[in-house]
Design an enzyme around this catalytic site. Structure first.
Site, mmCIF file in Angstrom:
data_model
loop_
_atom_site.group_PDB
_atom_site.id
_atom_site.type_symbol
_atom_site.label_atom_id
_atom_site.label_comp_id
_atom_site.label_asym_id
_atom_site.label_seq_id
_atom_site.Cartn_x
_atom_site.Cartn_y
_atom_site.Cartn_z
ATOM 1 C CB SER A 117 -0.873 -0.068 1.393
ATOM 2 O OG SER A 117 -1.448 1.351 1.500
ATOM 3 C CE1 TYR A 141 -3.652 -2.569 5.513
ATOM 4 C CE2 TYR A 141 -3.371 0.353 4.586
ATOM 5 C CZ TYR A 141 -3.957 -1.261 4.267
ATOM 6 O OH TYR A 141 -3.858 -1.811 3.128
ATOM 7 C CE LYS A 145 -2.128 -4.275 3.124
ATOM 8 N NZ LYS A 145 -1.891 -5.778 2.729
#
Length: 323
Positions: A117, A141, A145
């Site tokens: 991402s 988050y 990643k």
């Protein structure tokens, strides 16, 4: 080759599964169905219900389907939730990936494509974000990643696995209405939701150092993203027993929030003026990808426009929400 697609019944996963199957690849999907919908998958793609945390299940799937490559999309993906539940996100996104990579190495699988991402970059102050832009994620988050990328590359070096990490930007649209995103977490469905409830769209901050004062983002049609995965899978299929590649997936063009809302108004016919509210913490003024490496290394370029994204997403929204 036979590809296992984790998260294969999800919004992005089903698009990837359909694109790869349509191109003649043998595909099997694995999904815990926490967000996945089995009906999204074509009849030619078998679905195994389960988690990447289940090592025994992974071993059985690899053996029974003679899997030779993995496309890993399964993950928890909501930024706000990751802030509230960081240990859950690390356990699911990093722990699940570790279990999967152990099983991949044990089975002798030598091709691995990781869904990453643009959140790994955080809020860089650059005109175009290249793959060499320093990574400084600003939420759990994004951290998971980035940690996932490190883990994928390390496992690749240790076990002779060729790897590709795709860092994609803001995903929208649908290849068909039944494949549309049913969640209300990203800006396009969030605006649709407001309009459906007869409320004006919201803009969070109009005093950024951008041409119209609103944040500028790079939007990618999910069908283009699926084709990028197919291009990366082809690259892996022809790769040697080791090596790694990291690639941004975006259009390389910025669209402001105000411009996007104007496009949504044109598509839906609801052109009411947006309401401006205060800035949200952590929003960068601009986040636009450099798409040069994707073209050079994968032979891939985005083909679909922002109006096409919005129109396809709106048709999906109406199908699922009865408007």
């Amino acid at each position: 080759m036979t590809w296992l697609i984790t998260g294969g019944a999800g919004y992005i996963g089903a698009h990837v599964a359909r694109a790869m199957a349509a191109d003649g690849e043998r595909v099997v999907a694995l999904d815990d169905l926490s967000a996945g919908v089995p009906a999204r998958l074509p009849a030619s793609v078998p679905l195994v219900t389960g988690s990447t945390m289940d090592a025994d299940l992974l071993r059985r799937v690899f053996a029974e389907h003679e899997v030779t490559g993995v496309v890993h999309l399964a993950a928890r993906k909501q930024v706000a939730e990751s802030v509230d539940r960081p240990t859950y996100y690390y356990r699911e996104n990093v722990g699940g990936l570790g279990t999967l990579l152990d099983a991949v190495a044990e089975a002798g699988i030598e091709r691995f494509l990781f869904s990453s991402s643009a959140a790994v970059y955080g809020n860089p102050d650059v005109d175009l974000i290249t793959e060499d832009t320093p990574c400084a994620p600003v939420n759990p988050y994004g951290e998971t990643k980035l940690t996932g990328e490190w883990l994928v590359r390390a496992a690749g070096r240790a076990h002779g696995i060729a790897t590709v990490c795709l860092r994609y930007f803001n995903v929208a649209g649908a290849a068909a209405p039944e494949l549309a995103d049913t969640g209300v977490f990203n800006i396009v469905p969030m605006v649709f939701d407001r309009l459906t409830r007869d409320e004006a769209p919201r803009i969070f901050g109009d005093d950024y150092p951008t041409p119209d004062g609103t944040c500028v983002r790079d939007y990618i049609h999910v069908a283009d993203l699926a084709e990028a995965h197919l291009a990366a899978a082809r690259r892996l299929a022809g790769a040697g027993p080791a090596g790694d590649l990291t690639v941004n997936i975006g259009r390389g063009e910025g669209v402001s929030v105000r411009e996007l809302i104007s496009v949504i108004g044109d598509v839906t016919g609801d052109r009411r003026a947006p309401v401006v509210e205060g800035r949200r913490p952590g929003d960068a003024p601009r986040a636009v990808a450099s798409a040069a490496r994707a073209a050079e290394e994968l032979g891939w370029r985005a083909r679909r426009t922002v109006p096409e994204m919005v129109d396809s997403a709106w048709r999906g929204w109406r199908l699922h929400h009865g408007k």
